[in-house]
Every structure is written in structure tokens, then in C-alpha cells.
Design a protein around this motif. Structure first.
Motif, PDB file in Angstrom:
ATOM      1  N   MET C 348     -22.662 -46.267  26.718  1.00 40.79           N
ATOM      2  CA  MET C 348     -22.769 -47.633  26.205  1.00 40.79           C
ATOM      3  C   MET C 348     -23.553 -47.690  24.903  1.00 40.79           C
ATOM      4  O   MET C 348     -23.376 -48.608  24.108  1.00 40.79           O
ATOM      5  N   GLY C 349     -24.443 -46.707  24.701  1.00 44.09           N
ATOM      6  CA  GLY C 349     -25.293 -46.717  23.509  1.00 44.09           C
ATOM      7  C   GLY C 349     -24.720 -45.861  22.402  1.00 44.09           C
ATOM      8  O   GLY C 349     -23.973 -46.336  21.541  1.00 44.09           O
ATOM      9  N   GLU C 350     -25.044 -44.581  22.462  1.00 44.46           N
ATOM     10  CA  GLU C 350     -24.730 -43.691  21.341  1.00 44.46           C
ATOM     11  C   GLU C 350     -23.222 -43.554  21.111  1.00 44.46           C
ATOM     12  O   GLU C 350     -22.769 -43.564  19.977  1.00 44.46           O
ATOM     13  N   VAL C 351     -22.454 -43.413  22.189  1.00 48.70           N
ATOM     14  CA  VAL C 351     -21.017 -43.166  22.015  1.00 48.70           C
ATOM     15  C   VAL C 351     -20.353 -44.387  21.390  1.00 48.70           C
ATOM     16  O   VAL C 351     -19.580 -44.288  20.445  1.00 48.70           O
ATOM     17  N   LEU C 384     -33.371 -31.165  24.064  1.00 46.42           N
ATOM     18  CA  LEU C 384     -32.819 -31.718  22.827  1.00 46.42           C
ATOM     19  C   LEU C 384     -33.600 -32.980  22.499  1.00 46.42           C
ATOM     20  O   LEU C 384     -33.827 -33.823  23.375  1.00 46.42           O
ATOM     21  N   ALA C 385     -33.995 -33.098  21.254  1.00 47.49           N
ATOM     22  CA  ALA C 385     -34.616 -34.346  20.830  1.00 47.49           C
ATOM     23  C   ALA C 385     -33.518 -35.333  20.488  1.00 47.49           C
ATOM     24  O   ALA C 385     -32.361 -34.948  20.339  1.00 47.49           O
ATOM     25  N   ARG C 386     -33.879 -36.608  20.351  1.00 46.36           N
ATOM     26  CA  ARG C 386     -32.891 -37.657  20.094  1.00 46.36           C
ATOM     27  C   ARG C 386     -32.042 -37.317  18.869  1.00 46.36           C
ATOM     28  O   ARG C 386     -30.811 -37.415  18.911  1.00 46.36           O
ATOM     29  N   ASP C 387     -32.703 -36.936  17.790  1.00 53.42           N
ATOM     30  CA  ASP C 387     -31.954 -36.654  16.562  1.00 53.42           C
ATOM     31  C   ASP C 387     -30.991 -35.491  16.736  1.00 53.42           C
ATOM     32  O   ASP C 387     -29.844 -35.551  16.306  1.00 53.42           O
ATOM     33  N   GLY C 388     -31.490 -34.443  17.388  1.00 54.81           N
ATOM     34  CA  GLY C 388     -30.642 -33.284  17.622  1.00 54.81           C
ATOM     35  C   GLY C 388     -29.472 -33.639  18.520  1.00 54.81           C
ATOM     36  O   GLY C 388     -28.339 -33.198  18.312  1.00 54.81           O
ATOM     37  N   LEU C 393     -23.733 -34.845  19.318  1.00 53.47           N
ATOM     38  CA  LEU C 393     -22.688 -35.801  19.706  1.00 53.47           C
ATOM     39  C   LEU C 393     -21.646 -35.953  18.596  1.00 53.47           C
ATOM     40  O   LEU C 393     -20.441 -35.954  18.855  1.00 53.47           O
ATOM     41  N   GLN C 394     -22.143 -36.068  17.341  1.00 56.25           N
ATOM     42  CA  GLN C 394     -21.196 -36.188  16.226  1.00 56.25           C
ATOM     43  C   GLN C 394     -20.263 -34.965  16.191  1.00 56.25           C
ATOM     44  O   GLN C 394     -19.050 -35.119  16.029  1.00 56.25           O
ATOM     45  N   ALA C 395     -20.868 -33.786  16.375  1.00 55.18           N
ATOM     46  CA  ALA C 395     -20.049 -32.566  16.345  1.00 55.18           C
ATOM     47  C   ALA C 395     -19.062 -32.553  17.501  1.00 55.18           C
ATOM     48  O   ALA C 395     -17.899 -32.158  17.352  1.00 55.18           O
ATOM     49  N   ALA C 396     -19.524 -33.009  18.671  1.00 51.56           N
ATOM     50  CA  ALA C 396     -18.637 -33.022  19.843  1.00 51.56           C
ATOM     51  C   ALA C 396     -17.478 -33.989  19.622  1.00 51.56           C
ATOM     52  O   ALA C 396     -16.355 -33.749  20.063  1.00 51.56           O
ATOM     53  N   MET C 397     -17.736 -35.112  18.917  1.00 54.63           N
ATOM     54  CA  MET C 397     -16.662 -36.071  18.651  1.00 54.63           C
ATOM     55  C   MET C 397     -15.704 -35.551  17.579  1.00 54.63           C
ATOM     56  O   MET C 397     -14.534 -35.945  17.554  1.00 54.63           O
ATOM     57  N   GLY C 415     -30.394 -24.802  15.351  1.00 54.57           N
ATOM     58  CA  GLY C 415     -31.840 -24.899  15.549  1.00 54.57           C
ATOM     59  C   GLY C 415     -32.259 -26.223  16.160  1.00 54.57           C
ATOM     60  O   GLY C 415     -33.303 -26.776  15.809  1.00 54.57           O
ATOM     61  N   LEU C 416     -31.419 -26.758  17.014  1.00 54.21           N
ATOM     62  CA  LEU C 416     -31.745 -28.067  17.586  1.00 54.21           C
ATOM     63  C   LEU C 416     -32.531 -27.961  18.889  1.00 54.21           C
ATOM     64  O   LEU C 416     -33.124 -28.938  19.346  1.00 54.21           O
TER      65      LEU C 416
END
Lengths: 490, 95, 484
Positions: C348-351, C384-388, C393-397, C415-416
Motif C-alpha cells: 500500500m505504501g512503497e509499491v 536493509l535500511a529504508r533507502d536501500g 524495490l526500484q530494481a525489482a520493478m 553495498g546496501l
């Protein structure tokens, strides 16, 4: 004895026994067409090259044992509303003058598969609308018994071709009598099968709930063989079914059979000579052992109005697809270059269709209009149900019904062309059979004083083709009416 | 049933038929005669009778959702009076 | 001044997700070169006959059951006759007299208020072809690939009163159809189309005003705008003392206004009559039960289950089920990582945010649930930190659905991954303390805000990999120690 004098089964047997080759049989048919058809006009298209090529293929099949059907190698003709791949199929209309189907009708596929050889496409009333084959865009067909008279219709080309011995059998279609009435006028045996017994796939529709394909032949044995070859369920026609196979025609007598003669089939408008021949036929059936009785079916009086409303309504929809966009005739562009869609449709249809087609399209369009639907279309459907119920009742009592096929013998060319109602009334004995979906058979039962053939009609319950053919075979074994050939063209 | 010229014209338009003056008069005459005859149906007692649409008492004739090859586009278009880029060509269809 | 309300009903056409067309075995797939999905039946050649696709009837029954409709036991097809170049037979096989479903409803929720929008009927029919204007010849080109593709037309009662209700109805209907597998409901490919019937009346009035029908609505947003715009137009007409004309209007989304379509010179008379080429359908109890048994779980059942078994709030459960692609992603992700609440938050959030940023509709989502599950898990574990995690997620998409992203390998390579080993953290903290002795002293003297500065300095010494929580803990321990 010429090859063209043989019935289809006789010719098939001759081919099988190597008494003649397929090519000889096909050439004999083509030669007779070449000699006679200028006067008869039974054909719109003769497929000489295709037929000769096909003859060689079929001969190979017979020689290598892959084609064993009794009709293998026998030439035949197809009414020009049966789709033939690569051979133009016109429906007797300017609208489809140059239309070449990309597929074969199921019946054509079935006949080709067993080794039948099509020598041509026969003339017909335009889109099968008519009872005289005079509404054909191409030319009228003449009755082989009297070229001044019509052959009946709409399968008049098929009936005339068989009567003139141009082909031993032909297929026709019957929506309101279009096989039986020309069979009657031309002295041949014509079977309108039960609705659904034969696939309509590839038959260019006139009235979908009434149309049915059937054979026009020289006798009942041929009719049985051709019917058996074309009948059966087809996955491409949702209204087709698998009927039980025809029983062997067998017994020469008709003991135990009950035949009814509806009073309505002997009433006003019936030519006395036709009446006399049909009653003679009844007498012969009695002599063969059948019990023949009179009965009454008052619901049949609604048959003509119900038929013309329903058939015209379905036709108005079926024929809407002819608009000049996908196939067939297209009106020339307007000289001013302005072209609107509706205008092109209307000009194409007005120029592409003949008078009778336009008449029925108008009637059918009217009957479906929202303000008139209930009073005409729905009312006719209810009348249809009553007619069906009336037949159900009669055929619970009788194995078959007997009557005339048409009220008169063949009439002179042009006599009824300007009087649609008189033309329609000629279908009085046949249309009810289509409304009820029943099988009907017309067999020659003699001639009038002028030597014109008279046809007797037999009607049975759904899928009662076996009963009709059995009666006809016994009758034809006992009489010679079906063997009488036209002298005028002989 | 009284058949009028207006009725003939509106039916002809629905059926996309252009009738010239003579054809209109003939259509009026023919339809009048035929409908006079057909009107005999109205005298028939059909109370409680279900309309009959099909000659056969068949039901549920269905096929499986299995694809089969389509035709080649050139065959689909084979009989078209006018075609372009694999399409049928018609006068401009208005909105 | 009189206050007006709108009265809206919708006619929704959905193309069914069958393999073949309604009456022939040609492919129903979208696209293809012109006239390559055609046969004698669907291109209206003389002599061809229709044969009904069983799957269409099953899907129509399924839709009816899901919407609580009555299934018509004796049904049939009718011909609708009209001339147009997109209709090669010049009649459309449809259902007028006996539609397959009647009644039923769609429950919507707008601003916390629940409401049932009633269904009038659902019927089966065939789609028409595609017409394209050819500017070179000023003529129309006809492609029959879509001819005969099966459609359901779902006709609502005029029960909607606002653009929000209209959109809520469409969203709910779309979700239901997608859950059923009846249609993919892609508006951009025309597999879901809506015509809006709208009239206005004074608030409190029971009478219906003259309605207009609006076509050419390509998105839910356009529909909402069109409904609002048509409402304004009709109210202005009435306020000016003019009448609303019954007509068909075409919405132009660019101009944010609608235009009356050139009115046909005559009233249409479609001359419907029963299709003689198709025997009637008799749908018995056994057939209905067979379809009922095959129905997948629908939104309301999912909402209940998500609350009961997964501990989600009703709000989250509703939000998740509103769009099937997102709901599918959630369920599969939750199944992979066994952390439903975290999975729900991510979807619901990031995606959703990422989809929005890319301008993509949910049905264009190709994110592999396994990849998302790994991201959820690694984040929850603190690896994993939020930014990482966002970067992953971007890469997975971006990854193709055939080759989903290996999240662990990606995080390592970039290096995440957060350093979990205290050795590295302790070293970094020690270095930071040594580099800034003055600040350390002030910290110890109570200048709390300098703690953050020192944490930052420690983090700098292990770029991208430090777990800030752990670093902060170690730093505070070190500051408390007497001598670092």
C-alpha cells in the motif's frame, strides 16, 4: 441406353464395375448440358474444367479403393446458394454475381469427400425467393416438359437439370416448398428433410429457421442415398442434429401403414386434375396395403400468412449484410464524388437486389418494426406453434400425410410475376411443412391432360424420412410415373 | 392495416433501399395487398400460445473454448470491392 | 435558487477473458494485424453460422452469482439489426428479451457510507469491429479482429448521485470482475467501457429528468470529470429555463466538455427478434451449482479473512482488495515472507507510490512477489535500511517478470546490506571518537545534540552499510564508558 438415362445409383454401380469411367460419366453429363441447356437454362455456372479434373482425382480414389461410396464418381449439380470454394456462388442475384466463396458448404464437403463430382451450379429464384425461377438475375429456367412454362422454384434449375437428364441428381434448398414444388412441376423426386437433419453451414440463408437442403432425384432410392450422404450433425451448425440412420427401404408393400389426407389439402383452389392424380396415388397406396383416411387440420389455414411474415422477417435480417463493403455488388460512386455511407448502402442494395427480394425485405422489415412486431411477427410465431401442434396431433394418428405438392401443374412463364399474392398462394401445401420443421417428399404421380407432371406430397413426423422414402419406393416400384422423361428436349 | 406512403418510406429507409417513384407506388400496392391477406392472422385465437422461434426442440448446443486457426487476411478480403492495408474500405462513417 | 441532484446509471461493457470469440473459434486476443483473427463466421460471410462458446455462459453465470443476480433459466439470443461498417452481418447477436441475469447489486463505500447500487440486468453480446479513419482517402478502414469477441453488458439502475459514487461503483465492479477472472478490465485496450446515463432533478423530487447518454470515456478519472461536467451543463440549462435534450453525447477529455453526437436523422428501430441460428439455453440448477463451486474468493470474503487470519485492520484490508493486481501481489508476498502486516504496508505504501511515480496502472505491475517478500524480510530483520530497500524495490520493478531480481545479490553488489557485525561498528565508533575529542567532551558534559553528529561521523566511516540504530547504541555505550 445412354449414361445420362441411368439413375445416380445405377451410374455409380456402372462406374464401380468399370462399365464406364468417371470421366465418361462426367463428359456425358457435360455434353448433355452443352446440347440442351441453351433451351432449358438450368445452370448459372458450368464447371467443366473443375469437373474433369475432379473426375480424374475420383477415378484414382476408386481405383486405389479409397472411394467406395455408391455415389462415387457420379456427376451432380448444386443449387447456386450452396457455397463452393473457388467457384462463384451467386444466389441468382446481381448482388453476388462475382462472389467466390472461400469455403465449401458442409454438404458440398461431404459429397466431395465421397467422390461426387459437381458439374455446375444451378439457377434459382433470387436468394431462393420465388416459386418459378423467373426472379433469377441471370435468366429464367424453362420446364423441360414444356419450355413455355416455368420449372417451379426456387430450386427450378436443379429440378429442370434432373428432369432433362443433364445430371442424375442435384441438391436444392427448401424454405417454403422450393425443393418439392419444382420437383412436382418437373416430374422428379424431391426430399425436404426434417429441419436440422442436414447442416445449413454454407447455405446462403434466406430464412434461417425454415431453410433446409435436400436432394432432387430421379427416384426414391437415389433420394435415400443422397440424403444419407449429406445428413448428420455438424459442429458448425448449432441447429443440426444426428438423426438415426435411414432404415433399409426393404418391403415392397405398405401393410400396417396409416396415411392421412387432410381435407385442407383438397379444398378450394386445387386444380381438379391434380386432385384426381393425388387421389389415384392414394388408391395405389391402399392397393399396396396402406390404410388411407381423411382427416382435418384447420390450423393450416394460417400457414401462408404466417410463413410470409416469418420468412420475410428473417430474410430482411439475413440479407442486410449485402451492403457493398465486404463482398458482392457495390454501386458506382456518385458522379459528384460525394459519398456518404447510407447513400452507398441504399444504392448498392437497390441496384443489387431484384423486385421480389426488395418486396420481401420491405415486408420483413415492416413486420419487425417496434410498432408492428406483436401484431405480425409474434402473432405469426404463435400461428406457427398452432400449426406444429396440429401436425403433432395428426402424425400421432398417421404414419404419414398425403396431399398435392402444389395446387396446379407448371404455369406459363410470366403468368404470376406481377401478382405476388397469386405466386405466394401456390405455396399453400408446402409452407406449413417448413413451419413445423417436418420432412416432406414430392413424387411424380401422373400428368395432366397437357402431359405436365403432377406431384404428390408425403409428410411425416420429425426424422420420419425413412417412412416417406419407404412409401415412395414401394409406390415407384408399383408405378412408372417417375420414369416418364420429357419428350420436348429428348 | 392501412399502408401509407410514409410507412413505405420509413421501412425502405430502415432496410436501406432507395425506391424510385414507380417502385414506391408498387411497394405501396404490394404491401397493401399482402398485408390485407396477412391480416387474416389477427382472427386466429392464439391466447396462451407460446411464440415458436425454432423448428427443432433443441437446447444448449455449445462448443468448447478451443481456438482454431483463423483465415489468412487476404482470404477474408478476397471478395471486397475495395480494400487498403489489410482493411475493408468504406465511405467515411460519421459519428 | 433550486438545488439539483444528479441521477446516474451506467452501462458497462466488459470483454470476457476467453480464448476464443463468442460464436467462432478465432482468437479473442487483443491486437494482431488487421483481419487476421477472422473467419467466415465473425466476418459475416454468406452461409456462415454461429456456435455458442460455453465458457461465455459460465462467465456470465459467475458474474451474476458474484453480484447476487437471478440467473434466467430459459434464455436465448436476439438479433439487433442496424447498418454500420463495424458490424459485418448488419446485426449484432445480443440479448433483449431474456437477458441471462437480472437483479443483484454492487455495494459501494463512499466517505464511510455504504450503499447498494442495483443491477438492472446483465446480457451477453458480441463486440463490433474497429473503424479507423484514413486521412489519405478520407474514408473508413474496417478491421474485424474484434468482431465477435464476447462482451457482458452490465446495466445498473440509476442509483448513483455523485461522481465519487460512480467511480466507487466502477472500482468495485472492476475488482469483482478481475477476481472472478471474467475480464482483465483494461480500459486502455477497451476491455472495460462505460456509458453514462445522467439526468438531474431538484433535490427532493422523485421524478426523473430527461437523460443524456455519454460515450467515449477512457478512464475512471475522465468518467468522474464527465459526470461532474454533464451535471453542470444540465443544471445550467435548467437554470436558464431551457430543456435538456435526450441525446447521445461524446466526452472530449482534453477539452473537458461533451458534444452532442450528430443526431441520427431518424429514431433507431433495431427490429430485435430471436436469433434463429442459435437454439435456446436452458440453465438448470446443476449448471449454476457447477459454476458456483468454481467461483474464486471474492473481495468481501478476502477482507474478512485478511482481518481474521492476518491481523490487518478493516481499512487496510479494504484498501488492499480494491485493486486485484495489488491484492494478488500482497497475498503472494505475505505467503513468501510470512509477515502479512509488513507486506501490506509495503504494497500500500512503497509499491503504490512507485507505480504512481512511474505513471503505471496496477495491472501493468510486473513485480515478482518473491523479490518483494525478500525486501520485506530483510528490512524487518534490519539488514536493509529504508533507502536501500527502496533502491532494491526500484530494481525489482525494473526486472523482467521472466528473470526476477535476486534481492540478496543486488543488495550485496550495491553495498546496501547493513553491517550487523559489531566489530565494524565498534571500529567506526572508535575512529569517530578519536577524530573529534572536543565534541566528545562536550557530549559527556551533557550536550545531547552532539550525539547525532558523532553518530553521523561514525556512519561516514562505514558508508552505506551501517545500521544507524546499532551505531547509536554503541556510541552511547562508549560515551558512558569512563575512558574511550
Amino acid at each position: 441406353m445412354q449414361l445420362t438415362d441411368l439413375t445416380a445409383l445405377e451410374l455409380g454401380a456402372a462406374i464401380k464395375s468399370r462399365a464406364c469411367s468417371v470421366e465418361e460419366a462426367v463428359r456425358a453429363s457435360l455434353a448433355r448440358i452443352a446440347a440442351l441447356d441453351g433451351r432449358i437454362g438450368a445452370f448459372i455456372t458450368v464447371c467443366e474444367q473443375e469437373a474433369l479434373q475432379e473426375a480424374r482425382r475420383v477415378q484414382r480414389g476408386i481405383d486405389d479403393g479409397s472411394l467406395t461410396h455408391p455415389l462415387a464418381g457420379v456427376p451432380m449439380a448444386l443449387k447456386d446458394n450452396l457455397s463452393t470454394r473457388g467457384v462463384r456462388t451467386t444466389c441468382g442475384s446481381r448482388m453476388l454475381e462475382g462472389y467466390v466463396p472461400t469455403f465449401d458448404a458442409t454438404v458440398v464437403e461431404r459429397l466431395r469427400a465421397l467422390g461426387a463430382v459437381c458439374v455446375g451450379k444451378t439457377n434459382m429464384d433470387e436468394f431462393a425467393m420465388g416459386s418459378s425461377t423467373e426472379t433469377s438475375y441471370f435468366h429464367p429456367t424453362r420446364n423441360p416438359f414444356d419450355p413455355a412454362r416455368v420449372p417451379g422454384g426456387s430450386s427450378g434449375g436443379s429440378a429442370a437439370a434432373v428432369a432433362a437428364r443433364e445430371v442424375p441428381y442435384a441438391l436444392g434448398s427448401d424454405t417454403g416448398g422450393s425443393i418439392r414444388q419444382p420437383a412436382s412441376f418437373c416430374g422428379v423426386t424431391g426430399l425436404k428433410p426434417t429441419y436440422g437433419a442436414v447442416s445449413r453451414y454454407g447455405l446462403i440463408a434466406y430464412a434461417s429457421s425454415l431453410d433446409q437442403i435436400g436432394p432432387l432425384c430421379r427416384d426414391a432410392l437415389d433420394a435415400a442415398a443422397v440424403h444419407a450422404a449429406i445428413a448428420g450433425a455438424d459442429a458448425r451448425d448449432a441447429t443440426s442434429v444426428q438423426a438415426p440412420p435411414l432404415p433399409p427401404l426393404g418391403a415392397p408393400d405398405l401393410a400396417g401403414l396409416c396415411v392421412g389426407i387432410p381435407e385442407e389439402y383438397l379444398g378450394e383452389g386445387l386444380d381438379p386434375q391434380v386432385r384426381a392424380r393425388v387421389l389415384d396415388c392414394a388408391q395405389t397406396l391402399r392397393e399396396l396395403g396402406a390404410q388411407v383416411e381423411r382427416c382435418s387440420m384447420p390450423a393450416l389455414r394460417a400457414a401462408i400468412p404466417a410463413y410470409y411474415v416469418l420468412a420475410s422477417a428473417e430474410a430482411s435480417s439475413n440479407l442486410s449484410r449485402y451492403d457493398g463493403i465486404k463482398y458482392g455488388y457495390r454501386a458506382a460512386p456518385r458522379p459528384d464524388g460525394e459519398e456518404d455511407l447510407t447513400g452507398l448502402y441504399a444504392r448498392t442494395r437497390s441496384e443489387g437486389f431484384g423486385r421480389e427480394v426488395k418486396r420481401r425485405v420491405l415486408l420483413g422489415t415492416f413486420a419487425l418494426c417496434s410498432g408492428y412486431y406483436d401484431a405480425y411477427y409474434a402473432k405469426a410465431q404463435r400461428a406457427r406453434a398452432l400449426i406444429r401442434a396440429s401436425f403433432d396431433e395428426a402424425l400421432a394418428r398417421f404414419d404419414a400425410l398425403l396431399g398435392p405438392t402444389a395446387p396446379t401443374t407448371a404455369f406459363p412463364l410470366g403468368e404470376r410475376l406481377d401478382d405476388p399474392l397469386q405466386m405466394y398462394l401456390g405455396d399453400i401445401y408446402t409452407v406449413s411443412v417448413n413451419l413445423a420443421g417436418l420432412p416432406g417428399l414430392s413424387i411424380p404421380c401422373g400428368a395432366d391432360a397437357q402431359g405436365l407432371p403432377v406431384g404428390a406430397q408425403l409428410i411425416a413426423a420429425p426424422f420420419g424420412e425413412g417412412t416417406l422414402l419407404r412409401i415412395a419406393a414401394a409406390y415407384q416400384a408399383a408405378t412408372g410415373h417417375h420414369r416418364r422423361a420429357p419428350k420436348e428436349v429428348g | 392495416m392501412k399502408v401509407t406512403r410514409e410507412l413505405v418510406d420509413s421501412v425502405a429507409h430502415l432496410a436501406r433501399l432507395d425506391l424510385d417513384a414507380a417502385e414506391r407506388e408498387a411497394a405501396l400496392r404490394d404491401l397493401t395487398r399482402i398485408l390485407d391477406y396477412v391480416d387474416a392472422l389477427s382472427a386466429l385465437d392464439t391466447d396462451g400460445v407460446q411464440p415458436m422461434s425454432h423448428a427443432l426442440r433443441l437446447q444448449n448446443v455449445l462448443r468448447a473454448d478451443e481456438p482454431a486457426p483463423s483465415m489468412a487476411a487476404q482470404d477474408v478480403l478476397q471478395n471486397a470491392p475495395e480494400r487498403k492495408d489489410g482493411c475493408f474500405l468504406a465511405p467515411r462513417a460519421v459519428e | 435558487m433550486t438545488a439539483y441532484e444528479m441521477v446516474v446509471g451506467l452501462e458497462v461493457h466488459v470483454e470476457l477473458a476467453t480464448r476464443t470469440k463468442l460464436f467462432c473459434a478465432c482468437s479473442a486476443a487483443f491486437g494482431g494485424a488487421p483481419n487476421t483473427h477472422c473467419c467466415p463466421v465473425c466476418s459475416g460471410m454468406p452461409g456462415a453460422l454461429p456456435v455458442l462458446n460455453r465458457r461465455v455462459v459460465d462467465l456470465a453465470i459467475a458474474t451474476g452469482l458474484a453480484l447476487g443476480c437471478r440467473i434466467t433459466r430459459h434464455t436465448q439470443f436476439d438479433r439487433k439489426n442496424y447498418f454500420y461498417p463495424d458490424l459485418p452481418k448488419a446485426y449484432q447477436i445480443s440479448q433483449l428479451y431474456m437477458p441471462i441475469c437480472r437483479g443483484g447489486s454492487v455495494q459501494i463505500d463512499v466517505g464511510g457510507a455504504r450503499k447498494d447500487v442495483r443491477i438492472h440486468e446483465i446480457h451477453m453480446e458480441e463486440d463490433a469491429g474497429k473503424l479507423v479513419h484514413d486521412p489519405w482517402t478520407d474514408r473508413t478502414m474496417a478491421d474485424y479482429n474484434r468482431c465477435g469477441v464476447p462482451l457482458l453488458e452490465i446495466v445498473s439502475e440509476p442509483d448513483m448521485r455523485s461522481p465519487e459514487e460512480v467511480v466507487a461503483y466502477l472500482e468495485k465492479l472492476r475488482a469483482t470482475l478481475q477476481y472472478l477472472g471474467v475480464s482483465d478490465c483494461k480500459m486502455q485496450e477497451g476491455s472495460l467501457r462505460a456509458d453514462v446515463n445522467l439526468s438531474v432533478r431538484p433535490v427532493g423530487s422523485e421524478a426523473l429528468g430527461t437523460r443524456t447518454e455519454m460515450k467515449n470515456l477512457n478512464s475512471f478519472k475522465a468518467i468522474a470529470r464527465a459526470v461532474a461536467g454533464e451535471f453542470r451543463r444540465q443544471v445550467e440549462l435548467l437554470q436558464d429555463g431551457r430543456a435538456v435534450r435526450q441525446e447521445t453525447r461524446r466526452w472530449d477529455d482534453n477539452k473537458d466538455t461533451s458534444f452532442a453526437m450528430r443526431s441520427k436523422e431518424d429514431a433507431q428501430d433495431y427490429r430485435y427478434f430471436p436469433e434463429p441460428d442459435l437454439p435456446p439455453l436452458v440453465i438448470d440448477e446443476a449448471w449454476i451449482e457447477r459454476v458456483r463451486a468454481s467461483l474464486p474468493e471474492l473481495a468481501e470474503a478476502k477482507i474478512a479473512r485478511f482481518q481474521r487470519d492476518m491481523g490487518l485492520s478493516e481499512r487496510d484490508a479494504r484498501a488492499l482488495t480494491a485493486e486485484k493486481p495489488l491484492c494478488d501481489l500482497f497475498e503472494q508476498t505475505a505467503a513468501c515472507c510470512a509477515r502479512p502486516k509488513d507486506a501490506a504496508n509495503w504494497v500500500m505504501g512503497e509499491v503504490r507510490a512507485a507505480l504512481k511515480a512511474r505513471g503505471l496502472a496496477p495491472d501493468a505491475l510486473t513485480l515478482a512477489p518473491e523479490a518483494l517478500a525478500r525486501i520485506v524480510l530483510l528490512t524487518a530483520q534490519g539488514s536493509l535500511a529504508r533507502d536501500g530497500a527502496r533502491e532494491a524495490l526500484q530494481a525489482a520493478m525494473d526486472a523482467s517478470p521472466d528473470a526476477p531480481l535476486d534481492v540478496d545479490a543486488f543488495a550485496r553488489a550495491h553495498g546496501l546490506l547493513l553491517a550487523r557485525d559489531d566489530g565494524a561498528c565498534e571500529r567506526a565508533v572508535r575512529e569517530a571518537l578519536q577524530a573529534f575529542p572536543a565534541e566528545v567532551a562536550r557530549c559527556r558534559a551533557g550536550e545531547e545534540k552532539l550525539v547525532g553528529f558523532l553518530v553521523g561521523q561514525a556512519m561516514k566511516r562505514m558508508p552505506g552499510r551501517g545500521d544507524p540504530r546499532r551505531v547509536s547504541e554503541l556510541l552511547r555505550e562508549a560515551l558512558r564508558a569512563p575512558d574511550a
